[in-house]
Write a protein that holds these residues in place. Structure first.
Motif, PDB file in Angstrom:
ATOM      1  N   GLY A 185       0.857  -0.497  -0.217  1.00 18.86           N
ATOM      2  CA  GLY A 185       0.162   0.107   0.315  1.00 18.86           C
ATOM      3  C   GLY A 185       1.154   1.437  -0.039  1.00 18.86           C
ATOM      4  N   THR A 186       0.807   1.935   1.128  1.00 15.92           N
ATOM      5  CA  THR A 186       1.220   3.397   1.228  1.00 15.92           C
ATOM      6  C   THR A 186       3.026   3.005   1.838  1.00 15.92           C
ATOM      7  N   PHE A 187       3.123   2.147   2.482  1.00 10.09           N
ATOM      8  CA  PHE A 187       4.720   1.768   3.170  1.00 10.09           C
ATOM      9  C   PHE A 187       5.128   1.506   2.152  1.00 10.09           C
ATOM     10  N   ARG A 188       6.615   2.443   2.027  1.00 14.57           N
ATOM     11  CA  ARG A 188       7.471   1.850   1.730  1.00 14.57           C
ATOM     12  C   ARG A 188       8.611   1.851   1.848  1.00 14.57           C
ATOM     13  N   TYR A 189       8.986   0.504   1.017  1.00 16.16           N
ATOM     14  CA  TYR A 189      10.509  -0.236   1.866  1.00 16.16           C
ATOM     15  C   TYR A 189      11.794  -0.110   0.109  1.00 16.16           C
ATOM     16  N   ARG A 190      13.583  -0.344   0.678  1.00 17.41           N
ATOM     17  CA  ARG A 190      14.357  -0.088  -0.343  1.00 17.41           C
ATOM     18  C   ARG A 190      15.133  -1.555   0.417  1.00 17.41           C
ATOM     19  N   LEU A 191      15.624  -2.015  -0.845  1.00 15.25           N
ATOM     20  CA  LEU A 191      17.150  -3.018   0.019  1.00 15.25           C
ATOM     21  C   LEU A 191      17.385  -2.555  -1.347  1.00 15.25           C
ATOM     22  N   VAL A 192      19.481  -1.796  -0.546  1.00 20.73           N
ATOM     23  CA  VAL A 192      21.050  -2.154  -1.475  1.00 20.73           C
ATOM     24  C   VAL A 192      21.340  -3.101  -1.200  1.00 20.73           C
ATOM     25  N   GLN A 205      15.823 -11.590   9.292  1.00 19.62           N
ATOM     26  CA  GLN A 205      15.813 -10.209   9.780  1.00 19.62           C
ATOM     27  C   GLN A 205      15.272  -9.506   9.826  1.00 19.62           C
ATOM     28  N   ILE A 206      15.599  -9.107   7.705  1.00 19.95           N
ATOM     29  CA  ILE A 206      14.751  -8.162   7.078  1.00 19.95           C
ATOM     30  C   ILE A 206      12.813  -7.997   7.480  1.00 19.95           C
ATOM     31  N   ARG A 207      13.166  -9.407   7.329  1.00 16.67           N
ATOM     32  CA  ARG A 207      11.190  -9.674   7.237  1.00 16.67           C
ATOM     33  C   ARG A 207      11.045  -9.514   8.651  1.00 16.67           C
ATOM     34  N   ALA A 208      11.380  -9.664   9.526  1.00 19.77           N
ATOM     35  CA  ALA A 208      11.499  -8.756  11.097  1.00 19.77           C
ATOM     36  C   ALA A 208      11.165  -7.685  10.734  1.00 19.77           C
ATOM     37  N   TRP A 209      11.998  -6.435  10.444  1.00 24.70           N
ATOM     38  CA  TRP A 209      12.652  -5.549  10.400  1.00 24.70           C
ATOM     39  C   TRP A 209      11.485  -4.365   9.540  1.00 24.70           C
ATOM     40  N   LEU A 210      10.659  -5.210   8.171  1.00 24.06           N
ATOM     41  CA  LEU A 210       9.539  -4.194   7.767  1.00 24.06           C
ATOM     42  C   LEU A 210       8.295  -4.599   8.883  1.00 24.06           C
ATOM     43  N   ALA A 211       8.675  -5.953   8.893  1.00 24.08           N
ATOM     44  CA  ALA A 211       7.332  -6.353  10.039  1.00 24.08           C
ATOM     45  C   ALA A 211       6.888  -5.689  10.980  1.00 24.08           C
ATOM     46  N   GLU A 212       8.242  -5.224  11.626  1.00 26.04           N
ATOM     47  CA  GLU A 212       7.965  -4.224  12.655  1.00 26.04           C
ATOM     48  C   GLU A 212       7.609  -3.120  12.369  1.00 26.04           C
ATOM     49  N   LYS A 213       7.788  -2.688  11.176  1.00 24.44           N
ATOM     50  CA  LYS A 213       8.131  -1.020  10.819  1.00 24.44           C
ATOM     51  C   LYS A 213       6.635  -0.694  10.331  1.00 24.44           C
ATOM     52  N   LEU A 214       5.831  -1.574   9.338  1.00 20.54           N
ATOM     53  CA  LEU A 214       4.759  -2.246   8.662  1.00 20.54           C
ATOM     54  C   LEU A 214       3.669  -1.785  10.319  1.00 20.54           C
ATOM     55  N   ARG A 215       3.665  -2.590  11.166  1.00 20.90           N
ATOM     56  CA  ARG A 215       3.194  -2.001  11.932  1.00 20.90           C
ATOM     57  C   ARG A 215       3.092  -0.823  12.872  1.00 20.90           C
ATOM     58  N   GLU A 216       4.369  -0.223  13.181  1.00 21.90           N
ATOM     59  CA  GLU A 216       5.114   1.282  13.602  1.00 21.90           C
ATOM     60  C   GLU A 216       4.535   2.421  12.886  1.00 21.90           C
ATOM     61  N   ARG A 217       4.686   1.713  11.407  1.00 22.08           N
ATOM     62  CA  ARG A 217       4.061   3.380  10.363  1.00 22.08           C
ATOM     63  C   ARG A 217       2.813   2.869   9.701  1.00 22.08           C
ATOM     64  N   GLY A 218       2.008   1.419   9.505  1.00 22.25           N
ATOM     65  CA  GLY A 218       1.059   1.834   9.214  1.00 22.25           C
ATOM     66  C   GLY A 218       1.536   2.100   7.564  1.00 22.25           C
ATOM     67  N   ALA A 219      -0.653   1.302   7.003  1.00 20.82           N
ATOM     68  CA  ALA A 219      -0.015   1.735   5.164  1.00 20.82           C
ATOM     69  C   ALA A 219      -1.627   1.806   5.254  1.00 20.82           C
ATOM     70  N   GLN A 220      -2.024   2.499   3.738  1.00 14.79           N
ATOM     71  CA  GLN A 220      -3.685   2.973   3.705  1.00 14.79           C
ATOM     72  C   GLN A 220      -3.431   2.008   2.041  1.00 14.79           C
ATOM     73  N   PRO A 221      -4.680   1.883   1.525  1.00 12.88           N
ATOM     74  CA  PRO A 221      -4.547   0.771   0.759  1.00 12.88           C
ATOM     75  C   PRO A 221      -3.839   1.968  -0.443  1.00 12.88           C
ATOM     76  N   PHE A 222      -3.008   1.691  -1.274  1.00 15.41           N
ATOM     77  CA  PHE A 222      -2.374   2.193  -2.991  1.00 15.41           C
ATOM     78  C   PHE A 222      -4.282   3.104  -3.791  1.00 15.41           C
ATOM     79  N   THR A 223      -3.855   4.117  -4.053  1.00 15.91           N
ATOM     80  CA  THR A 223      -4.857   4.835  -4.778  1.00 15.91           C
ATOM     81  C   THR A 223      -3.858   5.671  -5.148  1.00 15.91           C
ATOM     82  N   ILE A 224      -5.025   5.468  -7.122  1.00 14.57           N
ATOM     83  CA  ILE A 224      -4.407   7.286  -8.117  1.00 14.57           C
ATOM     84  C   ILE A 224      -5.141   8.418  -7.425  1.00 14.57           C
ATOM     85  N   PHE A 225      -4.518   9.594  -6.741  1.00 13.61           N
ATOM     86  CA  PHE A 225      -5.713  10.877  -6.668  1.00 13.61           C
ATOM     87  C   PHE A 225      -7.006  11.195  -7.685  1.00 13.61           C
TER      88      PHE A 225
END
Length: 97
Positions: free
Chosen positions: A27-34, A74-94
């Motif tokens: 949704g609106t929760f963004r992440y990036r792996l480098v 560890q990455i999967r767990a960290w992202l899941a934790e951040k998703l819980r903290e930050r939340g997400a809304q369904p993605f929509t185009i305005f």
């Protein structure tokens, strides 16, 4: 994650091999792996940020993990934790329907 499907389950050792930078979203929760280095020797820098392109984001949280099976877990767990903290809304185009 509890009864919901894990949105990060697909993040395995093969994902960083696809590209040096792997962006994603739930949704609106963004992440990036480098990735840096080689599998089982290098690292993966994981970042989460607000619903905007990474280059313009100001609220970025980053953590570095080993590029290994344990590191990907560890990455999967960290992202899941951040998703819980930050939340997400369904993605929509305005303005779209």
């Amino acid at each position: 994650m509890t009864e919901e499907k894990d949105p990060f389950a697909f993040l395995t050792l093969t994902v960083p091999k696809r590209a040096p930078v792997f962006p994603g979203s739930v949704g609106t929760f963004r992440y990036r792996l480098v990735r840096s280095g080689k599998e089982n020797e290098g690292t993966i820098e994981a970042s989460v940020y607000e619903n905007i392109c990474f280059e313009k984001a100001q609220n970025i949280e980053t953590q570095t993990f080993p590029w290994s099976e344990d590191g990907m877990a560890q990455i999967r767990a960290w992202l899941a934790e951040k998703l819980r903290e930050r939340g997400a809304q369904p993605f929509t185009i305005f303005g779209g329907r």
